[in-house]
Design a protein around this motif. Structure first.
Motif, PDB file in Angstrom:
ATOM      1  N   GLU A 143       7.758 -10.606   7.056  1.00  0.00           N
ATOM      2  CA  GLU A 143       7.782  -9.789   8.269  1.00  0.00           C
ATOM      3  C   GLU A 143       8.796 -10.290   9.287  1.00  0.00           C
ATOM      4  N   PRO A 154       2.877  -6.434  12.534  1.00  0.00           N
ATOM      5  CA  PRO A 154       2.137  -5.634  13.513  1.00  0.00           C
ATOM      6  C   PRO A 154       2.029  -6.372  14.849  1.00  0.00           C
ATOM      7  N   LEU A 172      -3.975  -2.889   3.832  1.00  0.00           N
ATOM      8  CA  LEU A 172      -4.725  -4.083   4.228  1.00  0.00           C
ATOM      9  C   LEU A 172      -6.179  -3.783   4.589  1.00  0.00           C
ATOM     10  N   PHE A 181       3.250  -2.521   3.110  1.00  0.00           N
ATOM     11  CA  PHE A 181       3.749  -2.810   4.469  1.00  0.00           C
ATOM     12  C   PHE A 181       2.614  -2.979   5.478  1.00  0.00           C
ATOM     13  N   GLY A 182       1.400  -3.079   4.990  1.00  0.00           N
ATOM     14  CA  GLY A 182       0.242  -3.201   5.884  1.00  0.00           C
ATOM     15  C   GLY A 182      -0.729  -2.051   5.727  1.00  0.00           C
ATOM     16  N   ARG A 197       4.132  -3.695   9.037  1.00  0.00           N
ATOM     17  CA  ARG A 197       5.011  -4.885   8.995  1.00  0.00           C
ATOM     18  C   ARG A 197       5.252  -5.540  10.364  1.00  0.00           C
ATOM     19  N   GLN A 237      -3.632  -3.960  -0.783  1.00  0.00           N
ATOM     20  CA  GLN A 237      -2.986  -5.265  -0.711  1.00  0.00           C
ATOM     21  C   GLN A 237      -4.026  -6.388  -0.811  1.00  0.00           C
ATOM     22  N   GLY A 288      -0.432 -10.185   3.070  1.00  0.00           N
ATOM     23  CA  GLY A 288      -0.183  -9.702   4.411  1.00  0.00           C
ATOM     24  C   GLY A 288      -0.023 -10.881   5.338  1.00  0.00           C
ATOM     25  N   GLY A 289       0.480 -10.589   6.521  1.00  0.00           N
ATOM     26  CA  GLY A 289       0.692 -11.661   7.487  1.00  0.00           C
ATOM     27  C   GLY A 289       1.729 -12.666   7.008  1.00  0.00           C
TER      28      GLY A 289
HETATM   29 MO1  MOS Z   1       1.802  -6.838   6.544  1.00  0.00          MO
HETATM   30  S1  MOS Z   1       1.397  -5.606   8.179  1.00  0.00           S
HETATM   31  O1  MOS Z   1       0.917  -8.193   7.014  1.00  0.00           O
HETATM   32  O2  MOS Z   1       1.267  -6.069   5.161  1.00  0.00           O
END
Ligand code: MOS
Length: 754
Positions: free
Chosen positions: A721, A348, A241, A237-238, A346, A206, A502-503
């Motif tokens: 998320e 987290p 990352l 989905f993380g 996702r 990602q 992400g995030g």
């Molecule tokens: Mo998501 S855990 O920020 O890909």
């Protein structure tokens, strides 16, 4: 004479994915699909013990096996440096650097062969003996070291203990969440090619620039000599990352064998190699007055972490600003366990934290005899509870109101077990969700070519939410070009530096950068023609033009129009190119503009320090049906009311929410990564680790409310998320309403209902 055109923005309309056809016809190339002449294949061998040391690793038979090019272990691996700390924290430890085993299925050997089958067969010949240690598998194990949360500072305001003691009503409850594992359909794969000192990898990630920097550090080479390519990801989905050890191993295999090498993880290896959502235990204490005013919130969370790792976990983060409450205390601790290195999944932390918080609020509503929506509305944070600043945007109250209406909340009878349909118990549940604002820096290059096409690109990724589509739409509007003439490129670290997807931060980060770059590009054209006596646009300024039909017109005089093609041709240019970076939220310059219907309008954010930068909000409404004999819980219906600020494409945004709801249903009812008492994972396939499928996700309704956020020109708020956040609580709350059974431990499996 050109007639005046009505310009309709593409942004804001529901559009199909620009890459949809490529995906459904199989023409999209994922890292695992990459083939290169001379490709060799690497297969990984995992430790069979959970904790200890490798005493001996016998590789002779494997080395002699047909087709084998190399067998690499900690004995013969070169020294690899540990990657530098990134904005997301340090990467996991580099592989094969010692004989120490820290978790089950840690990579201990790699076989490289001419074919994958040969590598697999040879890998089976490797014999490893271990000195076993007793693994640390419980929080209360005296050997378990506790890590205070470097990335989630504790929060204290007011005096929680005193407020709890003085409260009319108090709720104290302990909630637990299971370890969950990401299961993107695309198995993670890396194809690595060395060309002298230069390394190219096709990698399921990602974050191309994150992998680039990590590999450069590991091998001690210049990041400029590493190129990471990932035009299609296959889901993340993380999980994508962090720069995981297998990525480094693929590059190592290619270097040792002097061949291009493909390393694809198996589904079983996905459970131990690319992170997971760590398990948690959370204690929630709430204090309130008899009329339902929250006076105290205490949130103490413990989650697991690997034996040698650092990981951001936002488990208590959302609690600080969740409600208008004067006394709040949060504390988050991680406990080192002999578990595969966790990562992010996702939302987290927020997914787990919101389960505890929103369950506790629901428990309070029953203790007080107040409707759960009314209790939330009563304690709504009209301003940021920490700073007292007004929000930059916040439509949470509208989410409650419109969501409740759409759902038909008024049909709910408050008493648990009071609603039935056929033989089924029926329950309605609600939860609040929020995600903090997050916009990392991002750069974009935008080009208009003489052939009348535009190419806009950035080294970001599209893990599925739709940046390809949405950024194409945005560039088309900002440049006044038909969407078919605009190409958006991503998934290449040779493109401008982008943050991870992400995030829930990429739409804002990348979108504001695309927006800035395209405006600067139009400005560059304006600067070209404004002194050009041959141009009908002579004397124009950005403020006086409209972009449309692949060119620029003077807004008040449609006859004064010229295409980009004409301008480039007359000036003898093949193209014009501009690189730009997004401005941080809350920072605008005198140059900042927004584009609406082809016009460039001045834009300013509220001055810094006058607003709290708000993230996205949601209210989730869930109807469950519970079989009273069998304990089977079905989510019959979900309504999610979403405040995502400006929605660039309602179709892809809605898909994001539906996906998050599906994952939330999985988290609430099904998903649990299970290990035996020696720490070996027993759920290592999709037969044993159960995710929500279509049959589990029935009637889902998504509505968008709210206004563009004031802090950035784009006005978006990340929603990727948002739907999984609070979803497990909404389901658990509905289960309580249906049955009178309060399940405080996820997943809500059948045995917990009986
Ligand atoms: Mo998501 S855990 O920020 O890909």
């Amino acid at each position: 004479m050109t007639t005046a055109t009505t310009i309709v923005d593409v942004v804001g309309t529901a559009r199909d994915r620009v890459d949809g056809r490529l995906k459904v016809t199989g023409a999209a190339t994922y890292p695992i699909d990459v083939t290169i002449p001379g490709l060799a294949y690497a297969v990984l061998v995992g430790s069979t013990v959970t904790s200890g040391r490798i005493r001996h690793i016998a590789v002779d038979a494997a080395e002699r096996a047909p087709g084998v090019l190399a067998v690499i272990t900690h004995v013969n691996a070169p020294k690899l440096a540990h990657g530098a700390i990134t904005p997301l924290g340090p990467p996991p430890l580099p592989p094969f650097q010692s004989d120490v085993v820290l978790h089950y299925c840690q990579h201990v050997a790699m076989v490289v062969a001419d074919t994958r089958e040969q590598a697999q067969a040879a890998a089976a010949l490797i014999e490893t003996t271990y000195e076993r240690d007793t693994p640390v598998l419980a929080y209360d194990d005296p050997r378990a070291s506790r890590v205070s949360h470097a990335w989630t500072p504790d929060h204290v305001r007011g005096d929680v203990r005193r407020a709890l003691a003085a409260a009319d009503v108090q709720i104290d409850a302990t909630y637990s969440t299971a370890e969950n594992t990401n299961n993107p359909i695309g198995l993670f794969a890396t194809v690595a090619v060395w060309n002298d000192a230069a390394l190219t990898v096709h990698d399921t990630t990602q974050w191309p620039h994150g992998v680039r920097d990590s590999l450069a550090t590991a091998f001690g080479i210049d990041p400029a000599n590493v190129r990471v390519l990932v035009p299609f990801v296959g889901g993340g989905f993380g999980a994508g990352l962090r720069a995981w050890p297998h990525v480094t191993l693929a590059a190592l295999a290619a270097r040792v064998t002097k061949r291009p090498v493909k390393l694809a993880l198996t589904r079983a290896q996905m459970f131990t190699s690319v992170g997971h959502r760590p398990a948690s235990i959370q204690q929630l204490s709430l204090g309130a007055s008899r009329d339902g005013q929250l006076t105290a919130i205490e949130h103490v969370a413990t989650s697991s972490i690997g034996m040698s790792d650092e990981l951001i976990n936002l488990i208590t983060h959302g609690t600080q600003s969740a409600y208008a409450c004067p006394n709040v205390s949060t504390r988050a601790t991680q406990v080192r366990q002999s578990i595969p290195t966790p990562g992010w999944m996702r939302a987290p932390g927020e997914a787990e934290g919101s389960f505890a918080m929103e369950s506790a609020i629901d428990e309070l509503s029953y203790a007080l005899g107040i409707d759960p929506i009314e209790l939330r509305v009563k304690n709504h944070a009209h301003v940021h509870p920490g700073s007292g600043l007004p929000w930059s945007s916040n439509a949470l109250l509208e989410c409650y109101r419109q969501g409740a209406e759409r759902f038909g909340w008024s049909a709910r009878t408050p008493q648990p077990r009071s609603m039935r349909k056929g033989g089924q118990l029926v329950g309605y549940g609600v939860a609040r969700a929020a995600l903090g604002a997050y916009q990392p820096p991002c750069k974009v290059i935008a080009t208009i070519r003489r052939d009348g096409t535009a190419f806009v690109r950035s080294g970001a990724t599209d893990i599925g939410p739709g940046p390809y589509t949405v950024m194409t739409m945005l560039a088309a509007d900002c440049l006044g070009m038909p969407i078919e003439r605009v190409e958006f490129g991503l998934g290449d670290s040779a493109m401008p530096k982008a943050p991870q997807e992400g995030g829930s931060g990429l739409t804002g980060a990348l979108g504001n950068a695309v927006h800035a770059a395209c405006i600067d590009l139009v400005r560059a054209f304006v600067n070209r023609v404004t002194d050009d006596p041959l141009s009908p646009l002579k004397g124009c300024r950005l403020e006086s033009i409209t972009v449309r039909d692949g060119g620029i017109q003077i807004t008040d005089d449609p006859a004064r129009f010229e295409t980009y093609f004409t301008i480039l041709t007359r000036h003898g240019l093949d193209e014009m190119t501009i690189e730009a970076e997004s401005a941080p939220p809350g920072e605008t310059s005198s140059n900042t503009m927004i584009v609406r219907e082809g016009r460039f309008l001045p834009f300013t954010t509220p001055s810094t320090g006058t607003r709290a930068h708000a993230g996205a909000y949601a209210a989730h409404f869930v109807e469950v049906h519970v079989d009273p004999e069998l304990g089977i819980v079905r989510v019959a219906r979900v309504v999610s009311a979403i405040d995502g600020g400006r929605i660039l494409n309602p179709k892809t945004a809605r898909s994001q929410i539906i996906g998050g709801i599906a994952m939330g249903i999985g988290m609430a009812l099904l998903e649990e990564t299970v290990s035996d008492r020696t720490g070996r994972l027993v759920t290592r396939s999709l037969a044993e680790y159960v995710v929500a499928v279509n049959a589990d996700v029935r009637d889902v309704d998504v509505l968008f409310v709210g206004e563009p956020d004031a802090m950035t020109p784009l006005g978006t708020k990340g929603v990727g998320e948002l739907a999984i956040t609070g979803m497990a609580a909404a389901i658990a709350n509905a289960v309580y309403h249906a049955t009178g059974t309060r399940v405080r431990s996820l997943p809500i499996s059948i045995e917990k209902m009986l």
